[in-house]
Scaffold this motif. Structure first.
Motif, mmCIF file in Angstrom:
data_model
loop_
_atom_site.group_PDB
_atom_site.id
_atom_site.type_symbol
_atom_site.label_atom_id
_atom_site.label_comp_id
_atom_site.label_asym_id
_atom_site.label_seq_id
_atom_site.Cartn_x
_atom_site.Cartn_y
_atom_site.Cartn_z
ATOM 1 N N ALA A 278 0.877 -1.206 -0.014
ATOM 2 C CA ALA A 278 -0.020 -0.032 0.038
ATOM 3 C C ALA A 278 0.938 0.983 0.154
ATOM 4 C CB ALA A 278 -1.002 -0.112 1.427
ATOM 5 N N LYS A 279 2.080 1.186 0.797
ATOM 6 C CA LYS A 279 2.991 2.484 0.907
ATOM 7 C C LYS A 279 3.439 2.792 -0.435
ATOM 8 C CE LYS A 279 3.939 2.238 5.780
ATOM 9 N NZ LYS A 279 5.043 2.320 6.661
ATOM 10 N N ALA A 280 3.704 1.633 -1.037
ATOM 11 C CA ALA A 280 4.720 1.634 -2.236
ATOM 12 C C ALA A 280 3.795 2.068 -3.361
ATOM 13 C CB ALA A 280 5.218 0.188 -2.690
ATOM 14 N N THR A 281 2.415 1.471 -3.383
ATOM 15 C CA THR A 281 1.585 1.984 -4.617
ATOM 16 C C THR A 281 0.644 3.133 -4.199
ATOM 17 O OG1 THR A 281 -0.091 0.431 -3.616
ATOM 18 C CG2 THR A 281 1.270 -0.456 -5.408
ATOM 19 N N ALA A 282 0.844 3.820 -2.878
ATOM 20 C CA ALA A 282 0.213 4.969 -2.538
ATOM 21 C C ALA A 282 0.459 6.197 -3.665
ATOM 22 C CB ALA A 282 0.388 5.503 -1.217
ATOM 23 N N PRO A 283 1.851 6.461 -3.962
ATOM 24 C CA PRO A 283 2.002 7.604 -5.049
ATOM 25 C C PRO A 283 1.338 7.415 -6.269
ATOM 26 C CG PRO A 283 4.046 7.061 -3.830
ATOM 27 C CD PRO A 283 3.002 5.942 -3.617
ATOM 28 N N ALA A 284 1.451 6.115 -6.714
ATOM 29 C CA ALA A 284 0.754 5.822 -8.140
ATOM 30 C C ALA A 284 -0.734 5.695 -7.976
ATOM 31 C CB ALA A 284 1.116 4.387 -8.486
#
Length: 142
Positions: free
Chosen positions: A27-33
Motif C-alpha cells: 500500500a505504501k509503495a503503490t500510494a503515490p501511483a
C-alpha cells in the motif's frame, strides 16, 4: 491434491502479521501511483466536462447559424414570390394593352383631340386684348 498437514507447528499469527506487513508495504509503495491515478482521473473528468461544455456551446452556435440561414432563405423565397407576382401583373397589363390596342389608340386619339381643342380655345381667349369698362359700355367706339 491438498497440501500436507506436516507444518502444524508453524504459528498462524506470524503468517498473518507477515501478510499484513506485506499489504502495508504494498500500500505504501503503490500510494503515490494511486494518488497520481486519482489526480489523472480527476483531470480527465474535468477535461471531459470542459469538452462537453464546449461541444454544447458549439452545437448551440451551429443551431443559431442554421436558424438564421433558414430565416434568410425564407426571406429570399418571399422576395422571389413578390417579384414574380409583380412581373405577372406587368405582363398581364401589357397583354391587355396589346389585346385592346385599337380601342386604346382611339381613346388616346380622342383625348389628344380634346386637349388640342381646349388649348386652342384658351389661346384665342388669351390673345384678345382686354378692354376697359368704358370701352365695353360703348361697344369699342371709345
Amino acid at each position: 491434491m491438498s497440501p500436507s498437514n506436516n507444518d502444524t507447528h508453524r504459528d498462524s499469527g506470524s503468517a498473518r502479521s507477515t501478510a499484513a506487513k506485506a499489504r502495508r508495504t504494498t500500500a505504501k509503495a503503490t500510494a503515490p501511483a494511486s494518488k497520481a491515478a486519482d489526480k489523472a482521473a480527476e483531470k480527465t473528468a474535468d477535461v471531459a466536462s470542459t469538452a462537453a461544455d464546449t461541444t454544447e456551446r458549439a452545437a448551440g452556435t451551429t443551431a443559431a447559424v442554421a436558424r438564421a440561414a433558414t430565416e434568410r432563405v425564407e426571406a429570399g423565397r418571399q422576395a422571389v414570390i413578390a417579384a414574380s407576382g409583380q412581373a405577372a401583373a406587368v405582363a398581364k397589363t401589357a397583354w391587355v394593352a396589346i389585346a385592346h390596342r385599337k380601342a386604346l389608340a382611339a381613346g388616346v386619339g380622342a383625348g389628344l383631340t380634346a386637349l388640342g381643342a381646349t388649348t386652342y380655345a384658351a389661346g384665342r381667349r388669351a390673345g384678345r386684348r382686354s378692354l376697359g369698362p368704358i370701352t365695353r359700355l360703348t361697344g369699342g367706339r371709345i
